[in-house]
Design a protein around this motif. Structure first.
Motif, short mmCIF file in Angstrom:
data_model
loop_
_atom_site.label_atom_id
_atom_site.label_comp_id
_atom_site.label_asym_id
_atom_site.label_seq_id
_atom_site.Cartn_x
_atom_site.Cartn_y
_atom_site.Cartn_z
N ARG A 173 0.81 -1.23 0.00
CA ARG A 173 0.00 0.00 0.00
C ARG A 173 0.84 1.28 0.00
O ARG A 173 0.32 2.36 -0.23
CB ARG A 173 -0.93 0.01 1.21
CG ARG A 173 -2.05 -1.03 1.15
CD ARG A 173 -3.09 -0.77 2.23
NE ARG A 173 -2.52 -0.86 3.57
CZ ARG A 173 -2.53 -1.96 4.31
NH1 ARG A 173 -3.06 -3.08 3.84
NH2 ARG A 173 -2.02 -1.95 5.53
N SER A 174 2.13 1.12 0.24
CA SER A 174 2.99 2.30 0.28
C SER A 174 2.99 3.02 -1.07
O SER A 174 2.96 2.39 -2.12
CB SER A 174 4.42 1.88 0.64
OG SER A 174 5.31 2.94 0.47
N GLU A 175 3.03 4.33 -1.01
CA GLU A 175 3.07 5.13 -2.24
C GLU A 175 4.51 5.48 -2.64
O GLU A 175 4.72 6.31 -3.55
CB GLU A 175 2.24 6.39 -2.06
CG GLU A 175 0.75 6.10 -1.85
CD GLU A 175 -0.08 7.36 -1.73
OE1 GLU A 175 0.48 8.47 -1.86
OE2 GLU A 175 -1.30 7.23 -1.52
N ARG A 176 5.46 4.87 -1.98
CA ARG A 176 6.86 5.13 -2.33
C ARG A 176 7.18 4.54 -3.71
O ARG A 176 6.51 3.62 -4.17
CB ARG A 176 7.78 4.50 -1.29
CG ARG A 176 7.63 5.10 0.10
CD ARG A 176 8.60 4.47 1.06
NE ARG A 176 8.44 4.99 2.41
CZ ARG A 176 9.26 4.72 3.41
NH1 ARG A 176 10.32 3.94 3.22
NH2 ARG A 176 9.06 5.23 4.61
N PRO A 177 8.22 5.06 -4.36
CA PRO A 177 8.60 4.53 -5.68
C PRO A 177 9.09 3.08 -5.57
O PRO A 177 9.46 2.61 -4.48
CB PRO A 177 9.72 5.47 -6.12
CG PRO A 177 10.20 6.16 -4.89
CD PRO A 177 9.04 6.20 -3.94
#
Length: 199
Positions: free
Chosen positions: A76-80
């Motif tokens: 779910r992380s929005e990190r690249p």
């Protein structure tokens, strides 16, 4: 006993069971060992879990659920993609959480004879590998990674990590913690077309 208290009590017992099994192994752990470590009677254990096999299966499922929750957070992380890959490699590092790895390694052996453990173990393995493949695919699509075979890469990276986890936990003196981490990072970087310093 209120339902909330009962649920919390079960969670505490499962956590303690995982700790004892990780230390002693499935084959050498008695319900008495878990009861003593939890500060409860064996009768209470059997009230909650009915049988020793049921307790062990539930304990492994509890540990698997915690790991799956961590994987879901990474998903779910929005990190690249590169940052998510680093997070996943750290979470699944062969040298992270020795108690957890001892539990997984012992469960893999038991899974050859216990279909419930095998199902849980397989679900956990598939989830981790699927997440890794998806991260690699996203990185390829964004231009961050270069990888012709994300599925094959995910198998190779996790196969190395699992194998090194066994070596680290069974023969810990053969490799340093730093060397184990370097081997995984080097292999992962090569699979996705990065320099090892990028991971």
């Amino acid at each position: 006993m209120t339902p909330g208290f009962s649920r919390l009590r079960r969670e505490d017992l499962l956590k303690t069971a995982c700790e004892v099994i990780a230390e002693r192994g499935f084959g050498h752990t008695r319900t008495l060992d878990i009861a003593r470590a939890a500060g409860v009677s064996q009768a209470l254990l059997f009230y909650h879990f009915e049988t020793k096999d049921r307790l062990f299966e539930q304990a492994f499922s509890y540990a698997a659920r915690l790991h799956l929750n961590a994987l879901n957070q990474i998903e779910r992380s929005e990190r690249p993609p590169r940052e998510r890959l680093k997070l996943l490699l750290k979470r699944c590092s062969p040298t992270t959480g020795a108690d957890g790895w001892r539990l997984w390694i012992d469960a893999w052996a038991e899974s050859m004879r216990n279909t419930d453990l095998e199902e849980t173990s397989r679900r956990l393995d598939v989830r981790g590998r699927t997440l890794l493949r998806e991260i690699i695919e996203e990185g390829v699509a964004s231009g961050d990674f270069v990888c012709a075979d994300p599925d094959g890469a995910s198998w190779r990276i996790f196969a190395l990590s699992d194998g090194l986890a066994i070596q680290w936990n069974v023969h810990g003196r053969l490799l340093s913690r730093r060397r184990v981490a370097q081997l995984v990072r080097t292999a992962a970087a090569a699979e996705v077309g990065l320099d090892v310093e990028d991971l």
